[in-house]
Scaffold this motif. Structure first.
Motif, PDB file in Angstrom:
ATOM      1  N   GLY A   6      -5.214  -6.415   0.863  1.00 42.00           N
ATOM      2  CA  GLY A   6      -4.659  -5.401   0.569  1.00 42.00           C
ATOM      3  C   GLY A   6      -5.441  -4.359   2.014  1.00 42.00           C
TER       4      GLY A   6
ATOM      5  N   ALA B 225      -3.795   0.534  -2.377  1.00 46.00           N
ATOM      6  CA  ALA B 225      -3.261  -0.838  -2.314  1.00 46.00           C
ATOM      7  C   ALA B 225      -3.853  -1.362  -2.705  1.00 46.00           C
ATOM      8  CB  ALA B 225      -4.322  -0.941  -0.875  1.00 46.00           C
TER       9      ALA B 225
ATOM     10  N   GLY C 105       0.612  -1.209   0.500  1.00 46.65           N
ATOM     11  CA  GLY C 105      -0.420   0.075   0.084  1.00 46.65           C
ATOM     12  C   GLY C 105       0.698   1.227  -0.055  1.00 46.65           C
TER      13      GLY C 105
ATOM     14  N   ASP D 299       2.185  -5.856   3.685  1.00 43.85           N
ATOM     15  CA  ASP D 299       1.567  -6.093   4.579  1.00 43.85           C
ATOM     16  C   ASP D 299       2.325  -7.249   5.417  1.00 43.85           C
ATOM     17  OD1 ASP D 299      -1.787  -7.866   4.363  1.00 43.85           O
ATOM     18  OD2 ASP D 299      -0.200  -7.457   6.268  1.00 43.85           O
TER      19      ASP D 299
ATOM     20  N   TYR E  22      -0.653  -3.455   7.710  1.00 45.41           N
ATOM     21  CA  TYR E  22       0.476  -3.271   7.518  1.00 45.41           C
ATOM     22  C   TYR E  22       1.294  -4.237   8.675  1.00 45.41           C
ATOM     23  CZ  TYR E  22      -1.907  -1.818   3.028  1.00 45.41           C
ATOM     24  OH  TYR E  22      -3.189  -2.113   1.777  1.00 45.41           O
TER      25      TYR E  22
END
Length: 125
Positions: free
Chosen positions: A105, A49, A34, A98, A112
């Protein structure tokens, strides 16, 4: 694990920039990525994302139709193509990765685990 964002700079309104985020220390091809941004005096906000396989992308309403996120898993790199830039796009842009495999996403920063150092984008009017 490191994320290195680059490509920021000074551009006039209406111009374009392409940001890159190179990952090292781990293969990110199976992880969603992202982009977020933080303008002076404001909180960090979601920009875009992309899912782990690139099949799904998501955008903030403020950038939809102007920005495009993509990834090259062979190069362990994610991109943010920014067109029709506006002064309100001025911010430090951060890439994020992530920590969980095979997700689509997230619009939320807590989705994240890894963050880059940021690259400054300044759009002049």
């Amino acid at each position: 694990v490191q994320l290195q964002a680059s490509g920021g700079g000074l551009v006039q309104a209406g111009g374009s920039l392409r940001l890159s985020c190179a990952a090292s220390g781990r293969t990110f091809s199976n992880y969603a990525m992202g982009w977020f941004r933080q303008a002076p005096g404001k909180e960090r906000e979601f920009v875009a994302a992309i899912s782990w396989n690139g099949d799904s992308t998501y955008y903030a309403d403020s950038v939809k139709g102007r920005f495009s996120i993509s990834r090259d898993n062979a190069k362990n790199t994610v991109y943010l193509q920014m067109n029709s830039l506006k002064p309100e796009d001025t911010a430090v842009y951060y890439c994020a990765a992530d920590g969980i495999l095979y997700r689509t996403g997230s619009r939320w920063s807590n989705g994240y685990e890894y963050w880059g150092q940021g690259t400054l984008v300044t759009v002049s009017s």
